[in-house]
Design a protein around this motif. Structure first.
Motif, short mmCIF file in Angstrom:
data_model
loop_
_atom_site.label_atom_id
_atom_site.label_comp_id
_atom_site.label_asym_id
_atom_site.label_seq_id
_atom_site.Cartn_x
_atom_site.Cartn_y
_atom_site.Cartn_z
N ARG A 44 -26.71 5.23 -12.92
CA ARG A 44 -27.61 4.80 -13.97
C ARG A 44 -28.03 6.03 -14.78
N GLU A 45 -28.11 5.89 -16.10
CA GLU A 45 -28.52 7.01 -16.93
C GLU A 45 -29.60 6.59 -17.91
N PHE A 46 -30.45 7.55 -18.21
CA PHE A 46 -31.52 7.36 -19.18
C PHE A 46 -30.95 7.27 -20.59
N VAL A 47 -31.53 6.40 -21.41
CA VAL A 47 -31.06 6.23 -22.78
C VAL A 47 -32.13 6.64 -23.80
N ALA A 48 -33.31 6.04 -23.66
CA ALA A 48 -34.35 6.29 -24.66
C ALA A 48 -35.71 5.91 -24.08
N ALA A 49 -36.77 6.45 -24.69
CA ALA A 49 -38.12 6.12 -24.24
C ALA A 49 -39.07 6.15 -25.42
N ILE A 50 -40.16 5.39 -25.27
CA ILE A 50 -41.20 5.37 -26.28
C ILE A 50 -42.54 5.46 -25.57
N SER A 51 -43.46 6.23 -26.14
CA SER A 51 -44.77 6.40 -25.51
C SER A 51 -45.59 5.12 -25.63
N TRP A 52 -46.67 5.05 -24.86
CA TRP A 52 -47.47 3.84 -24.87
C TRP A 52 -48.11 3.60 -26.24
N THR A 53 -48.34 4.67 -26.99
CA THR A 53 -48.91 4.51 -28.32
C THR A 53 -47.85 4.12 -29.34
N GLY A 54 -46.60 4.36 -28.99
CA GLY A 54 -45.51 4.11 -29.94
C GLY A 54 -45.28 5.27 -30.89
N ASP A 55 -46.07 6.32 -30.76
CA ASP A 55 -45.98 7.44 -31.70
C ASP A 55 -44.86 8.41 -31.37
N SER A 56 -44.44 8.41 -30.12
CA SER A 56 -43.43 9.38 -29.70
C SER A 56 -42.23 8.66 -29.11
N THR A 57 -41.07 9.19 -29.42
CA THR A 57 -39.83 8.66 -28.87
C THR A 57 -38.98 9.80 -28.35
N TYR A 58 -38.05 9.45 -27.47
CA TYR A 58 -37.19 10.48 -26.86
C TYR A 58 -35.86 9.83 -26.57
N TYR A 59 -34.77 10.54 -26.87
CA TYR A 59 -33.44 9.97 -26.72
C TYR A 59 -32.52 10.89 -25.94
N GLU A 60 -31.62 10.27 -25.22
CA GLU A 60 -30.54 11.00 -24.59
C GLU A 60 -29.61 11.49 -25.70
N ASN A 61 -29.03 12.66 -25.52
CA ASN A 61 -28.28 13.30 -26.61
C ASN A 61 -27.17 12.43 -27.19
N SER A 62 -26.48 11.69 -26.35
CA SER A 62 -25.31 10.96 -26.84
C SER A 62 -25.68 9.77 -27.73
N VAL A 63 -26.95 9.36 -27.75
CA VAL A 63 -27.34 8.21 -28.57
C VAL A 63 -28.23 8.61 -29.74
N LYS A 64 -28.59 9.88 -29.81
CA LYS A 64 -29.44 10.34 -30.91
C LYS A 64 -28.78 10.06 -32.25
N GLY A 65 -29.55 9.54 -33.17
CA GLY A 65 -29.03 9.22 -34.49
C GLY A 65 -28.34 7.87 -34.57
N ARG A 66 -28.09 7.25 -33.43
CA ARG A 66 -27.44 5.93 -33.41
C ARG A 66 -28.36 4.84 -32.89
N PHE A 67 -29.21 5.18 -31.93
CA PHE A 67 -30.11 4.21 -31.31
C PHE A 67 -31.55 4.48 -31.75
N THR A 68 -32.32 3.42 -31.88
CA THR A 68 -33.73 3.54 -32.23
C THR A 68 -34.55 2.63 -31.32
N ILE A 69 -35.55 3.21 -30.67
CA ILE A 69 -36.44 2.44 -29.82
C ILE A 69 -37.74 2.18 -30.57
N SER A 70 -38.28 0.98 -30.42
CA SER A 70 -39.54 0.64 -31.06
C SER A 70 -40.27 -0.38 -30.19
#
Length: 125
Positions: free
Chosen positions: A45-71
């Motif tokens: 299993r690998e991490f893909v993306a995350a969003i903070s509880w406020t929704g203000d911060s996001t974080y992406y695994e390198n291979s999906v940056k620029g292609r995936f968006t979490i909201s």
């Protein structure tokens, strides 16, 4: 009772898009950071993306940056993963998970308190 339910997976050609949804029945959903993970057959299993509880911060695994968006939409207790420019290597079962705020961005599934059953994403070449 399922507390996290993912949907939106399916079969798509390379270069296509999908939007995954994760709906939560947990009343305190808005206080949790949310992560998306994926697991392909025969792989860990690998991490893909995350969003903070406020929704203000996001974080992406390198291979999906620029292609995936979490909201997230707290009014709907829902988190989304918009996936564009999909590649065959994105094929996997995708899971959403909830973590206490301090664990925002963690790539370790055991830092998450809740996890859904997953939705299959298959990208054909």
């Amino acid at each position: 009772q399922e507390q996290l339910v993912e949907s939106g997976g399916g079969l798509v050609q390379a270069g296509g898009s999908l939007r995954l949804s994760c709906v939560s029945s947990i009343s305190t959903f808005s206080t949790y950071a949310v992560g998306w993970f994926r697991q392909a057959p025969g792989k860990e299993r690998e991490f893909v993306a995350a969003i903070s509880w406020t929704g203000d911060s996001t974080y992406y695994e390198n291979s999906v940056k620029g292609r995936f968006t979490i909201s997230k939409d707290d009014a709907k207790n829902t988190v989304y993963l918009q996936m564009n420019s999909l590649k065959p290597e994105d094929t996997a079962v995708y899971y959403c998970a909830l973590a206490q705020g301090a664990y925002f961005g963690s790539s370790k599934i055991y830092d998450y308190d809740y996890r859904g059953q997953g939705t299959q994403v298959t990208v054909s070449s």
